[in-house]
Design a protein around this motif. Sequence first.
Motif, mmCIF file in Angstrom:
data_model
loop_
_atom_site.group_PDB
_atom_site.id
_atom_site.type_symbol
_atom_site.label_atom_id
_atom_site.label_comp_id
_atom_site.label_asym_id
_atom_site.label_seq_id
_atom_site.Cartn_x
_atom_site.Cartn_y
_atom_site.Cartn_z
ATOM 1 N N ALA A 379 0.829 -1.206 0.000
ATOM 2 C CA ALA A 379 0.000 0.000 0.000
ATOM 3 C C ALA A 379 0.863 1.256 0.000
ATOM 4 C CB ALA A 379 -0.929 -0.006 1.217
ATOM 5 N N MET A 380 1.949 1.233 0.780
ATOM 6 C CA MET A 380 2.883 2.359 0.779
ATOM 7 C C MET A 380 3.496 2.560 -0.603
ATOM 8 S SD MET A 380 4.581 1.376 4.451
ATOM 9 C CE MET A 380 6.198 2.030 4.040
ATOM 10 N N LEU A 381 3.861 1.459 -1.238
ATOM 11 C CA LEU A 381 4.485 1.548 -2.559
ATOM 12 C C LEU A 381 3.504 2.050 -3.616
ATOM 13 C CD1 LEU A 381 7.018 1.071 -4.257
ATOM 14 C CD2 LEU A 381 6.254 -1.290 -4.606
ATOM 15 N N THR A 382 2.226 1.697 -3.478
ATOM 16 C CA THR A 382 1.258 2.161 -4.481
ATOM 17 C C THR A 382 1.105 3.678 -4.466
ATOM 18 O OG1 THR A 382 -0.642 1.878 -2.983
ATOM 19 C CG2 THR A 382 -0.095 0.037 -4.445
ATOM 20 N N LEU A 383 1.323 4.308 -3.309
ATOM 21 C CA LEU A 383 1.271 5.774 -3.270
ATOM 22 C C LEU A 383 2.288 6.366 -4.239
ATOM 23 C CD1 LEU A 383 0.958 6.430 0.573
ATOM 24 C CD2 LEU A 383 -0.825 6.706 -1.161
ATOM 25 N N ASN A 384 3.418 5.688 -4.363
ATOM 26 C CA ASN A 384 4.428 6.118 -5.328
ATOM 27 C C ASN A 384 4.160 5.545 -6.711
ATOM 28 O OD1 ASN A 384 7.153 5.386 -6.780
ATOM 29 N ND2 ASN A 384 7.651 7.123 -5.458
ATOM 30 N N ASP A 385 3.950 4.243 -6.768
ATOM 31 C CA ASP A 385 3.857 3.534 -8.046
ATOM 32 C C ASP A 385 2.627 3.944 -8.839
ATOM 33 O OD1 ASP A 385 4.921 1.771 -9.863
ATOM 34 O OD2 ASP A 385 3.999 -0.008 -8.995
ATOM 35 N N GLY A 386 1.527 4.226 -8.177
ATOM 36 C CA GLY A 386 0.301 4.610 -8.867
ATOM 37 C C GLY A 386 0.284 6.046 -9.339
ATOM 38 N N THR A 387 1.207 6.858 -8.826
ATOM 39 C CA THR A 387 1.255 8.283 -9.156
ATOM 40 C C THR A 387 2.393 8.612 -10.116
ATOM 41 O OG1 THR A 387 0.418 8.743 -6.925
ATOM 42 C CG2 THR A 387 1.335 10.603 -8.134
ATOM 43 N N LEU A 388 3.476 7.877 -10.029
ATOM 44 C CA LEU A 388 4.685 8.210 -10.778
ATOM 45 C C LEU A 388 4.491 8.244 -12.298
ATOM 46 C CD1 LEU A 388 7.661 8.885 -10.079
ATOM 47 C CD2 LEU A 388 8.189 6.487 -10.558
ATOM 48 N N PRO A 389 3.745 7.301 -12.923
ATOM 49 C CA PRO A 389 3.620 7.347 -14.390
ATOM 50 C C PRO A 389 3.015 8.653 -14.909
ATOM 51 C CG PRO A 389 2.930 5.214 -13.573
ATOM 52 C CD PRO A 389 3.114 6.088 -12.368
ATOM 53 N N SER A 390 1.948 9.114 -14.292
ATOM 54 C CA SER A 390 1.349 10.372 -14.744
ATOM 55 C C SER A 390 2.254 11.552 -14.406
ATOM 56 C CB SER A 390 -0.036 10.569 -14.113
ATOM 57 O OG SER A 390 0.024 10.443 -12.698
ATOM 58 N N PHE A 391 2.910 11.515 -13.255
ATOM 59 C CA PHE A 391 3.816 12.588 -12.837
ATOM 60 C C PHE A 391 4.955 12.767 -13.839
ATOM 61 C CE2 PHE A 391 7.671 13.789 -10.391
ATOM 62 C CZ PHE A 391 7.279 15.049 -9.952
ATOM 63 N N LEU A 392 5.598 11.659 -14.227
ATOM 64 C CA LEU A 392 6.725 11.732 -15.161
ATOM 65 C C LEU A 392 6.265 12.120 -16.564
ATOM 66 C CD1 LEU A 392 8.853 8.610 -14.134
ATOM 67 C CD2 LEU A 392 9.317 11.011 -13.617
ATOM 68 N N ALA A 393 5.133 11.571 -17.011
ATOM 69 C CA ALA A 393 4.640 11.898 -18.350
ATOM 70 C C ALA A 393 4.255 13.372 -18.460
ATOM 71 C CB ALA A 393 3.449 11.010 -18.698
ATOM 72 N N GLU A 394 3.660 13.910 -17.399
ATOM 73 C CA GLU A 394 3.256 15.318 -17.412
ATOM 74 C C GLU A 394 4.445 16.256 -17.225
ATOM 75 O OE1 GLU A 394 -1.141 14.514 -15.364
ATOM 76 O OE2 GLU A 394 0.590 15.119 -14.149
ATOM 77 N N MET A 395 5.500 15.778 -16.605
ATOM 78 C CA MET A 395 6.657 16.618 -16.304
ATOM 79 C C MET A 395 7.340 17.115 -17.575
ATOM 80 S SD MET A 395 10.096 15.596 -14.137
ATOM 81 C CE MET A 395 9.306 15.641 -12.530
ATOM 82 N N PHE A 396 7.389 16.257 -18.615
ATOM 83 C CA PHE A 396 8.116 16.593 -19.838
ATOM 84 C C PHE A 396 7.142 17.011 -20.938
ATOM 85 C CE2 PHE A 396 10.778 13.533 -17.576
ATOM 86 C CZ PHE A 396 12.002 14.203 -17.561
ATOM 87 N N PRO A 397 7.526 17.992 -21.774
ATOM 88 C CA PRO A 397 6.672 18.393 -22.901
ATOM 89 C C PRO A 397 6.570 17.293 -23.946
ATOM 90 C CG PRO A 397 8.786 19.537 -22.978
ATOM 91 C CD PRO A 397 8.738 18.830 -21.666
ATOM 92 N N THR A 398 5.548 17.372 -24.782
ATOM 93 C CA THR A 398 5.223 16.302 -25.727
ATOM 94 C C THR A 398 6.391 15.925 -26.629
ATOM 95 O OG1 THR A 398 2.923 17.058 -25.752
ATOM 96 C CG2 THR A 398 3.607 15.604 -27.541
ATOM 97 N N ARG A 399 7.142 16.911 -27.087
ATOM 98 C CA ARG A 399 8.201 16.666 -28.053
ATOM 99 C C ARG A 399 9.308 15.774 -27.499
ATOM 100 N NH1 ARG A 399 8.963 20.263 -32.198
ATOM 101 N NH2 ARG A 399 11.144 20.622 -31.683
ATOM 102 N N VAL A 400 9.498 15.753 -26.167
ATOM 103 C CA VAL A 400 10.529 14.903 -25.563
ATOM 104 C C VAL A 400 9.939 14.041 -24.439
ATOM 105 C CG1 VAL A 400 12.463 16.433 -26.141
ATOM 106 C CG2 VAL A 400 11.238 16.748 -23.977
ATOM 107 N N ARG A 401 8.617 13.856 -24.436
ATOM 108 C CA ARG A 401 7.965 13.156 -23.322
ATOM 109 C C ARG A 401 8.443 11.706 -23.222
ATOM 110 N NH1 ARG A 401 2.847 14.677 -23.945
ATOM 111 N NH2 ARG A 401 3.338 16.345 -22.450
ATOM 112 N N TYR A 402 8.435 10.994 -24.324
ATOM 113 C CA TYR A 402 8.859 9.585 -24.321
ATOM 114 C C TYR A 402 10.318 9.485 -23.887
ATOM 115 C CZ TYR A 402 8.185 4.740 -25.977
ATOM 116 O OH TYR A 402 8.035 3.373 -26.071
ATOM 117 N N SER A 403 11.181 10.336 -24.438
ATOM 118 C CA SER A 403 12.608 10.313 -24.102
ATOM 119 C C SER A 403 12.840 10.677 -22.641
ATOM 120 C CB SER A 403 13.391 11.284 -24.997
ATOM 121 O OG SER A 403 13.314 10.913 -26.349
#
Length: 466
Positions: A379-403
Amino acid sequence: MSNETSSPATLAGPNGPESNSGHGGSSSAQSTLNGPADPGGGVSKETRRRVIAASFIGNFVEWFDYAVYGYLAVTIAAVFFPESDPQTGLLLTFALFAISFLVRPLGGFVWGHIGDRVGRRTALSLSILIMSGATFCIALIPGYDTIGIWAPILLLIIRVAQGFSASGEYAGASAFLVEYAPANKRGLYAAVVPASTAAGLLLGSLLAGLLTTLLSSEAMQSWGWRLPFLLAAPMGLIGRYIRTKLEDTPVFRELAAEDQTIKAPVFGLFRNHWRLLLKAVGAVLLNAVGFYVILSYMPTYLSSELGLGATESFLATTIALLTYIGFIFLTGMLSDRYGRKKVLIAASISFIVLTVPAFALLGTGSFLVIVLVQILLGAMLTLNDGTLPSFLAEMFPTRVRYSGFAVSFNLSNALFGGTAPFMATLLIAATGNDLAPAWYLVAAAIISLIAVALSRETSKEPLTHG
């Protein structure tokens, strides 16, 4: 003066210079720079369902393999390193596991380039094909008793191929989902990726536990351990078929139509977004260490270090994984409502405070206590694991999001994630302290806490082209 402060695109963006600088193209309409508030607003429900299925199955196959390898590590050690004592053989098995991660940053560069330059769908369709094929080949490797030293060498080569292909899967699937999702549900949609990870681990745990229970140790070492790896081929082909039937994401198609895709995404990432990259690597650290210690290494820890039976170890992990999948989607919804930073900070603090006491309770030997502790850690890990994908994807602009996602995620996992089972085993052997893995997790949580605290909140921002 650098691009970060002088570019017209930088001034136009809503997120400050670091998030939108260095677009490398013309500074045309505001909509081109910032993208629509809801890039997936015109997408049908049927398309979104197929996007979810395509993202789920590829990541599922990847982590099913890692689960089987981790859960059957003792058997694999006996097959490929029979002349070593059990602990040395286990260390060598986890060393191969760790070495395969060293190629992941390179894979992040390659898949990031393909995903940002050619398209997300193309990268994901290729990565699942390589991953499933390599996993299938593991089942065909003769043991040490048959071909000697070539057995572990072939295993290493195939695991390197897996590491290369896997480096594009998690990042690509997350970006794919976020760019297709409604603006107010990006966290929930992206949570599909770690949920598929947990589902792959769950099936791996179930199969490993079933085989361990039904087969003798001789049968397991002879042929039983190979069965789970054979399943990768049909699952991978199904996943590739689904992916080839989808269009690329709306925001990427917009970039491509306007000829705004970047020619050298990784170069642009390091030149214009290196601060974001450093923060992202730090933010991933807790996830990298926590995931492999809690969900992959734990059955080995319970059986090899604490003396719990193999069947009980697998059963405890299976129960914990079932609850983990439910917590993942709850965390995704929480991050949509309260923001990514708050949830990620809560995850880091919970690990700093509770990890050592939780590992101490594992030593009681009580099966019920062990299950409850694993549920708590999960449960502790899900607080990180369930949030990190959207956090990282939103952090970078579209042109370099995948990279940006692929490089940061794989660099942190290569240095700290893939080595986590090896480091946990080594720290216990060096210190004689069964709580050593817990302290390793605490250190990772402190670094991630600092990185997230220095980052901006991303959940309410539009997906910028950059």
